[in-house]
Design a protein around this motif. Structure first.
Motif, short mmCIF file in Angstrom:
data_model
loop_
_atom_site.label_atom_id
_atom_site.label_comp_id
_atom_site.label_asym_id
_atom_site.label_seq_id
_atom_site.Cartn_x
_atom_site.Cartn_y
_atom_site.Cartn_z
N PHE A 29 0.84 -1.20 0.00
CA PHE A 29 0.00 0.00 0.00
C PHE A 29 0.87 1.25 0.00
N GLU A 30 0.26 2.36 -0.39
CA GLU A 30 0.95 3.64 -0.24
C GLU A 30 0.98 3.99 1.24
N VAL A 31 2.07 4.62 1.67
CA VAL A 31 2.19 5.02 3.06
C VAL A 31 2.74 6.44 3.14
N ALA A 32 2.54 7.07 4.28
CA ALA A 32 3.09 8.39 4.54
C ALA A 32 3.53 8.42 6.00
N GLU A 33 4.59 9.18 6.24
CA GLU A 33 5.16 9.21 7.58
C GLU A 33 5.60 10.62 7.92
N SER A 34 5.22 11.07 9.11
CA SER A 34 5.75 12.32 9.65
C SER A 34 6.23 12.02 11.06
N GLU A 35 6.63 13.04 11.77
CA GLU A 35 7.20 12.82 13.10
C GLU A 35 6.23 12.12 14.04
N ASP A 36 4.95 12.48 13.97
CA ASP A 36 3.99 11.92 14.94
C ASP A 36 2.77 11.26 14.29
N PRO A 43 -6.95 0.19 -0.12
CA PRO A 43 -8.00 0.51 -1.09
C PRO A 43 -9.34 0.90 -0.43
N SER A 44 -9.68 0.28 0.69
CA SER A 44 -10.99 0.52 1.29
C SER A 44 -10.92 1.35 2.57
N ALA A 45 -9.73 1.66 3.04
CA ALA A 45 -9.61 2.40 4.31
C ALA A 45 -8.22 3.01 4.45
N THR A 46 -8.15 4.03 5.29
CA THR A 46 -6.88 4.63 5.67
C THR A 46 -6.65 4.31 7.15
N ALA A 55 0.99 4.76 24.73
CA ALA A 55 -0.04 4.14 23.89
C ALA A 55 0.19 4.47 22.42
N LEU A 56 -0.50 3.69 21.59
CA LEU A 56 -0.54 3.96 20.16
C LEU A 56 -1.99 4.27 19.81
N ALA A 57 -2.23 5.50 19.36
CA ALA A 57 -3.58 5.89 18.94
C ALA A 57 -3.76 5.41 17.50
N VAL A 58 -4.78 4.59 17.29
CA VAL A 58 -5.04 4.00 15.97
C VAL A 58 -6.42 4.46 15.51
N GLU A 59 -6.49 4.92 14.28
CA GLU A 59 -7.79 5.25 13.67
C GLU A 59 -7.85 4.60 12.30
N ILE A 60 -8.97 3.94 12.03
CA ILE A 60 -9.21 3.33 10.72
C ILE A 60 -10.40 4.08 10.12
N ILE A 61 -10.17 4.70 8.98
CA ILE A 61 -11.21 5.51 8.33
C ILE A 61 -11.66 4.78 7.06
N ALA A 62 -12.92 4.36 7.05
CA ALA A 62 -13.46 3.64 5.89
C ALA A 62 -13.62 4.60 4.73
N GLN A 64 -15.20 3.45 1.85
CA GLN A 64 -16.38 2.97 1.12
C GLN A 64 -17.42 2.53 2.13
N PRO A 65 -18.70 2.65 1.77
CA PRO A 65 -19.76 2.29 2.73
C PRO A 65 -19.75 0.81 3.14
N ASP A 66 -19.24 -0.05 2.28
CA ASP A 66 -19.26 -1.48 2.58
C ASP A 66 -17.94 -1.99 3.18
N THR A 67 -17.07 -1.08 3.62
CA THR A 67 -15.82 -1.49 4.25
C THR A 67 -16.13 -2.28 5.51
N ASP A 68 -15.45 -3.42 5.67
CA ASP A 68 -15.66 -4.30 6.82
C ASP A 68 -14.78 -3.85 7.98
N LEU A 69 -15.27 -2.88 8.75
CA LEU A 69 -14.46 -2.32 9.84
C LEU A 69 -14.11 -3.36 10.91
N PRO A 70 -15.03 -4.22 11.34
CA PRO A 70 -14.63 -5.22 12.35
C PRO A 70 -13.47 -6.09 11.88
N ARG A 71 -13.47 -6.48 10.61
CA ARG A 71 -12.38 -7.29 10.08
C ARG A 71 -11.08 -6.49 10.06
N LEU A 72 -11.14 -5.24 9.62
CA LEU A 72 -9.94 -4.40 9.59
C LEU A 72 -9.39 -4.15 10.99
#
Length: 96
Positions: A29-36, A43-46, A55-62, A64-72
């Protein structure tokens, strides 16, 4: 309507496992990195990883409407466990 899910995952090595996961997935996948902020553009989420104190703060942004968030959620958590080689748990909070 964009759906997302987020969790603060307790770990002392947040920056290290975020960087390892970014490097692991940068071949797929494409990735991007900054200091923080580490971002993985699937394809279906960022996936956004932000190391914070103890801690590590994690956010998954769908994207597409049919993105399977529980699986991700499970895929991301499983990979973070592998990258950190420690037992991690996540309490996911979904919003739309």
């Amino acid at each position: 309507m964009t759906q997302s899910t987020r969790s603060n995952i307790a770990t002392e090595q947040a920056a290290r496992i975020a960087k390892r996961l970014l490097n692991h997935w940068k071949h797929k996948f494409e990735v991007a990195e900054s200091e923080d902020l580490f971002q993985i553009f699937m394809p279906s989420a960022t996936v956004q990883l932000s190391p914070v104190k103890n801690a590590l703060a994690v956010e998954i942004i769908a994207l597409q409407p049919d993105t399977d968030l529980p699986r991700l959620e499970q895929v991301v958590l499983d990979h973070l466990i592998r990258m950190g080689q420690e037992e991690l748990t996540a309490q996911w909070q979904r919003s739309s």
